[in-house]
Write a protein that holds these residues in place. Structure first.
Motif, mmCIF file in Angstrom:
data_model
loop_
_atom_site.group_PDB
_atom_site.id
_atom_site.type_symbol
_atom_site.label_atom_id
_atom_site.label_comp_id
_atom_site.label_asym_id
_atom_site.label_seq_id
_atom_site.Cartn_x
_atom_site.Cartn_y
_atom_site.Cartn_z
ATOM 1 N N TYR A 6 42.750 42.132 37.143
ATOM 2 C CA TYR A 6 42.292 43.583 37.266
ATOM 3 C C TYR A 6 41.453 43.824 36.161
ATOM 4 C CZ TYR A 6 42.895 48.522 38.381
ATOM 5 O OH TYR A 6 42.739 50.073 38.820
ATOM 6 N N ASP A 37 40.587 42.156 41.278
ATOM 7 C CA ASP A 37 40.309 43.775 41.358
ATOM 8 C C ASP A 37 39.304 44.199 40.402
ATOM 9 O OD1 ASP A 37 41.907 44.137 43.544
ATOM 10 O OD2 ASP A 37 43.709 44.879 42.058
ATOM 11 N N VAL A 39 37.020 47.288 39.105
ATOM 12 C CA VAL A 39 37.245 48.900 39.117
ATOM 13 C C VAL A 39 36.014 49.397 38.001
ATOM 14 C CG1 VAL A 39 38.690 50.783 38.699
ATOM 15 C CG2 VAL A 39 39.731 48.735 39.535
ATOM 16 N N VAL A 51 30.513 55.653 44.298
ATOM 17 C CA VAL A 51 31.554 55.486 45.485
ATOM 18 C C VAL A 51 30.469 54.781 46.689
ATOM 19 C CG1 VAL A 51 32.783 56.530 47.281
ATOM 20 C CG2 VAL A 51 33.363 56.802 44.692
ATOM 21 N N ARG A 54 29.050 51.322 46.549
ATOM 22 C CA ARG A 54 29.849 50.325 46.322
ATOM 23 C C ARG A 54 30.508 50.347 47.844
ATOM 24 N NH1 ARG A 54 35.411 52.456 46.248
ATOM 25 N NH2 ARG A 54 34.822 54.014 47.922
ATOM 26 N N ARG A 55 30.234 51.143 48.610
ATOM 27 C CA ARG A 55 31.043 51.184 50.034
ATOM 28 C C ARG A 55 30.770 49.749 50.747
ATOM 29 N NH1 ARG A 55 33.517 55.519 51.315
ATOM 30 N NH2 ARG A 55 32.271 57.354 50.678
ATOM 31 N N ARG A 60 36.069 48.804 43.110
ATOM 32 C CA ARG A 60 36.905 50.232 43.290
ATOM 33 C C ARG A 60 36.528 51.434 42.328
ATOM 34 N NH1 ARG A 60 42.454 50.524 43.980
ATOM 35 N NH2 ARG A 60 42.604 48.960 42.270
ATOM 36 N N ASP A 87 36.744 59.808 47.561
ATOM 37 C CA ASP A 87 37.087 58.362 47.862
ATOM 38 C C ASP A 87 37.189 57.582 46.486
ATOM 39 O OD1 ASP A 87 37.297 58.732 50.448
ATOM 40 O OD2 ASP A 87 35.274 57.840 51.125
ATOM 41 N N GLU A 89 39.510 55.978 44.064
ATOM 42 C CA GLU A 89 40.966 55.416 44.104
ATOM 43 C C GLU A 89 41.956 55.376 43.009
ATOM 44 O OE1 GLU A 89 37.866 53.137 44.962
ATOM 45 O OE2 GLU A 89 38.400 52.592 47.118
#
Ligand code: PGA
Length: 248
Positions: A6, A37, A39, A51, A54-55, A60, A87, A89
């Protein structure tokens, strides 16, 4: 099950919307193949832009703070439902800069962590000792006190939904990185504290934060109890952050 690495970019009070967009566009092709992951934690003003950009990708998005109430007379604050609506997270909670400069308390964090979980936001809970506490041999005591207080209202079975970041204050933004021994010892101790309170401690991702750079990331991320990194300064440059993701 092995824990998925992460890697989080904490931008702090950096990057306009335009700069955030530029970073994401530079980052995405560099990490397209990662299984980790990844972030990104922009300031509130750039959350929407990040957001949207990065769709459809693995990146994240996390906020850097939130209030524990859903709404109300709290001028200047932002709530979990407001972040979820965008959205977003995840959310960083208890960063030492908030504790040090903005009066963040363990009492407030004891409400923020469950409020984030209730809203389906992944809390990234930061804990860490000052240089004075380390010199006085109180590192374990500080970490245990923060973890017990901040997670007091979280059910044992929910603790593994929390990501814990070990961030020794003396290593943040100083270039003074913890030695691999110090990082491993503290992260293993954090896992022991979580286990002792009844959590599925082997499932919890524990990050190290404090002067992580492309040059020292591989060594830190190879440690058995270090599952990732919370990166400040080196996460402002897409190439450097991508190199850290690759080192994990
Ligand atoms: P740094 O910051 O990487 O610039 O030391 C880490 C953090 O504060 O999360």
């Amino acid at each position: 099950m092995p824990r998925t690495p992460y890697i989080a970019a904490n931008w702090k009070m950096n990057k306009t919307v335009a700069e955030a967009a530029e970073f994401i566009d530079a980052l995405l092709p560099r990490i397209a193949a990662t299984q980790h992951d990844v972030v990104v934690c922009p300031p509130f003003t750039a959350l929407h832009e990040v957001v949207e950009r990065r769709r459809g990708t693995a990146v994240r998005v996390a906020a850097q703070n939130m209030h524990f109430e859903e709404s109300g007379a709290f001028t200047g604050e932002v709530s979990a439902p407001m972040l979820v609506e965008l959205d977003v997270e995840a959310v960083v909670l208890g960063h030492s800069e908030r504790r040090q400069f903005f009066g963040e308390t363990d009492e407030a964090l004891a409400k923020k962590v469950p409020a984030a979980l209730a809203a389906d936001l992944e809390p990234i809970l930061c804990v860490g000792e000052s240089e004075a506490a380390r010199d006085a041999g109180q590192t374990d005591e500080v970490l245990e006190r923060q973890l017990r207080a901040d997670l007091a209202e979280v059910a044992d079975e929910d603790v593994a939904k929390v990501v814990v970041a070990y961030e020794p204050i003396w290593a943040i933004g100083t270039g003074k990185v913890a030695t691999p021994e110090q990082a491993q010892e503290a992260c293993a101790f954090i896992r022991d504290v979580l286990r002792a309170r009844g959590a599925a401690a082997d499932d919890v991702r524990i990050l190290y934060g404090g002067s992580v750079k492309p040059g020292n990331a591989a060594e830190l991320l190879a440690l058995p109890d270090v599952d990732g990194a919370l990166v400040g300064g080196a996460a402002l440059v897409a190439e450097d952050f991508a190199a850290i993701v690759e080192a994990a």
